[in-house]
Design an enzyme around this catalytic site. Structure first.
Site, short mmCIF file in Angstrom:
data_model
loop_
_atom_site.label_atom_id
_atom_site.label_comp_id
_atom_site.label_asym_id
_atom_site.label_seq_id
_atom_site.Cartn_x
_atom_site.Cartn_y
_atom_site.Cartn_z
N GLU A 123 1.10 -1.20 -0.10
CA GLU A 123 -0.13 -0.41 -0.13
C GLU A 123 0.98 1.34 -0.24
O GLU A 123 2.20 1.38 0.09
CB GLU A 123 -0.52 0.40 1.12
CG GLU A 123 -1.74 -1.54 1.05
CD GLU A 123 -3.16 -0.66 2.44
OE1 GLU A 123 -2.70 -0.31 3.01
OE2 GLU A 123 -4.02 -2.10 2.23
N HIS A 235 -8.44 10.29 3.86
CA HIS A 235 -8.00 9.34 2.51
C HIS A 235 -9.04 9.46 1.06
O HIS A 235 -9.58 10.05 0.95
CB HIS A 235 -9.60 7.71 2.62
CG HIS A 235 -8.73 6.80 2.41
ND1 HIS A 235 -8.86 6.22 1.03
CD2 HIS A 235 -8.53 5.94 2.87
CE1 HIS A 235 -8.87 5.11 0.73
NE2 HIS A 235 -7.75 4.89 2.19
N ARG A 283 -0.35 9.10 1.58
CA ARG A 283 -1.85 9.70 1.10
C ARG A 283 -1.96 10.59 2.10
O ARG A 283 -2.43 11.61 0.94
CB ARG A 283 -2.86 8.78 2.45
CG ARG A 283 -3.21 7.56 2.42
CD ARG A 283 -4.00 6.95 4.25
NE ARG A 283 -4.32 5.49 3.44
CZ ARG A 283 -4.56 4.59 4.45
NH1 ARG A 283 -4.69 5.09 6.00
NH2 ARG A 283 -5.33 3.11 3.84
#
Length: 524
Positions: A123, A235, A283
């Site tokens: 990720e 997010h 992020r």
């Protein structure tokens, strides 16, 4: 004026919350031989938690791979933008594999590439494939299922809203709680806050309904410091819906890890030239890039193109179902996404065992600030921290209770609370304190957060007051941090300021003040 409580109880340990950190803590305290009560404000025994919604997975260094604790620590420190506690990060990361195997012992099952070999994905911000997952993109649901089953013998009390942490001059003495039988007291020498996050400060969030900053307010009213609350992670890819508020589904980071591309309406890359890792940048970088593109184009969303991923439906069944429920077929169409309020990187200040500065008060999970996340959380480090620190907090709380013994809590002095209407607060926070903040906007926000005098007669009242307290702290800390760092972006200060590479501690200057005025202090 104080009146007698409607009911009383006494235990060794009270745990507030039923997500990964709360149940890990409760099980650890129970297995240490202490009596435990778990308070859940939802009407169900164990309601839907943020843990249940976690799609990505658990970041963990497995033995006999090309990964290492040092590499995971380095990735975490890089994402944290200079504010992580390196010692805390190493302590938690190094304990991850043990905590995961303990969870497997409680019945959790993770996806495998072959018998006995866990499947790993990557990720944003990770330099290795180290994310263990379950059900493709339903890891949190599997973690919650296993913990719920293990917690079957625990005393879990639904519809119990923890209103105050009770204490004397030296230590915790219990909890004041609102139940269907009225306001009562549970005397206990150890209390663990595991209340989750604060996503409902904003109009749209990936968080469940219960994420209303309860633990932040409870700690502040108990005189305990919080820190790093200006760092709220948005997010990058929350499913967009025109006019959609409340909880919105997220599109897992792992979708980009498997090759999906972020594009604008014209088909141009969102992150090209922004960061060397492109769509797999941390992020905060991706969320800021999306926000900037939307401001530049005036478009209400951008798109995540996952049409090139083979077997998308089987790899991401939760995402597929969420998209189709919204009328989007991710196998054939790009997915409309926007940044959404997702995770609080800060919280109640604790050590790596969850201990706060008030003896007997512990915090674990998203409500806590251990130093793990710094200015920005690395993807899939949250379930890891919840498991590790939750378990440690439960053991430490049990040990504290064994030494102190039973206590007798008394009713506290009342606090005069004020709070705006929730919808007004959420609109103001979404407008002035989301992905990019400005001085003028934050100053307008601080004026708007006074609200009306409120009393607590139900769960909703308490949540509104907690949100107001947290909003004031977030606003004050965001105004004080005159730089852009991690997931805190100031329009007038686009760069990080080296002299501000420190956390800001916040306490209530006067916990009986109607507005709950925050007092700030910078610490190295």
């Amino acid at each position: 004026m104080r009146t007698a409580p409607a009911w009383r109880g006494a235990v060794d340990v009270v745990v507030i919350g039923t997500g990964v950190a709360g149940l890990a803590a409760a099980l650890a305290a129970h297995r240490a031989g202490r009596s435990v009560v778990v308070l859940n404000k939802a009407a169900q025994r164990i309601g839907v938690t943020a843990t249940h919604y976690a799609q990505g997975g658990i970041a963990v260094v497995l033995p006999n791979t090309d990964d290492s604790v040092e590499a995971h620590v380095a990735d975490t420190l890089a994402a944290g933008a200079g504010l992580c506690d390196a010692g805390a990060v190493h302590s938690i990361v190094a304990d991850g594999y043990r905590a995961l195997t303990e969870l497997v012992g409680d019945g959790a099952r993770f996806d495998e590439t072959s018998a006995g070999r866990w499947a790993l994905t990557r990720e944003g911000g990770h330099s290795r494939r180290r994310i263990v997952h379950a059900g493709g993109d339903a890891t949190g649901a599997e973690v919650q299922r296993a913990l719920n089953y293990a917690a079957g013998a625990l005393d879990v009390r639904p519809s119990h809203v923890a209103m105050r942490v009770l204490h004397d001059d030296a230590a915790v003495t219990g909890v004041l709680a609102l139940s269907p039988d009225g306001v009562g007291i549970i005397s206990a020498p150890s209390v663990i806050l595991a209340t989750g996050g604060l996503g409902h400060l904003y109009s749209a969030t990936t968080n469940p309904d219960g994420s209303t900053a309860d633990g932040i307010a409870l700690a502040l009213w108990a005189g305990v410091a919080v820190s790093d609350l200006e760092f709220i992670q948005f997010h990058p890819t929350m499913l967009y819906a025109a006019g959609g508020g409340g909880r919105r589904p997220l599109i897992s980071e792992a979708v980009r890890g498997e090759g999906a591309k972020l594009l604008d309406r014209q088909g141009h890359s969102i992150t090209e030239g922004v960061h060397p890792m492109g769509d797999l940048a941390p992020r905060d970088v991706v969320a800021a890039a999306i926000d900037a593109r939307m401001r530049a184009t005036g478009d209400p969303c951008v798109y995540l193109d996952a049409r090139g991923i083979d077997g998308f439906e089987s790899r991401f069944p939760t995402v597929t179902a969420s998209c189709r429920a919204a009328g989007i077929d991710p196998v054939r169409q790009p997915i409309p996404v926007v940044p959404g309020a997702h995770y609080s990187c800060g919280g109640v200040v604790t050590d790596v065992s969850g201990q706060t500065e008030l003896p007997g008060l512990f915090a674990a999970g998203e409500v806590a600030r251990t130093g793990m996340h710094g200015a920005n959380r690395l993807a899939s480090n949250s379930l890891l921290e919840g498991l590790v620190v939750g378990g440690r907090a439960g053991k430490a709380a049990a040990a504290h209770a064994a030494v102190v013994g039973r206590c007798d809590a008394t009713l506290p002095e009342p606090i005069l609370h004020t709070a705006p209407q929730r919808a007004d607060l959420q609109r103001a926070m979404s407008r002035e304190a989301s992905v990019v903040r400005s001085t003028d906007g934050l100053q307008r926000l601080s004026v708007s957060l006074t609200g009306l005098v409120r009393t607590v007669t139900c769960r909703r009242d308490f949540e509104d007051i907690s949100l107001a307290v947290a909003a004031r702290v977030v606003t004050a800390a965001a105004l004080a941090r005159t730089e852009s760092r991690g997931c805190h972006h100031r329009a007038e200060y686009p760069d990080a300021a080296p002299e501000q590479a420190r956390s800001i501690l916040v306490r209530l200057a006067d916990d009986h003040h109607p507005a709950g005025v925050p007092a700030l202090a910078a610490v190295g």
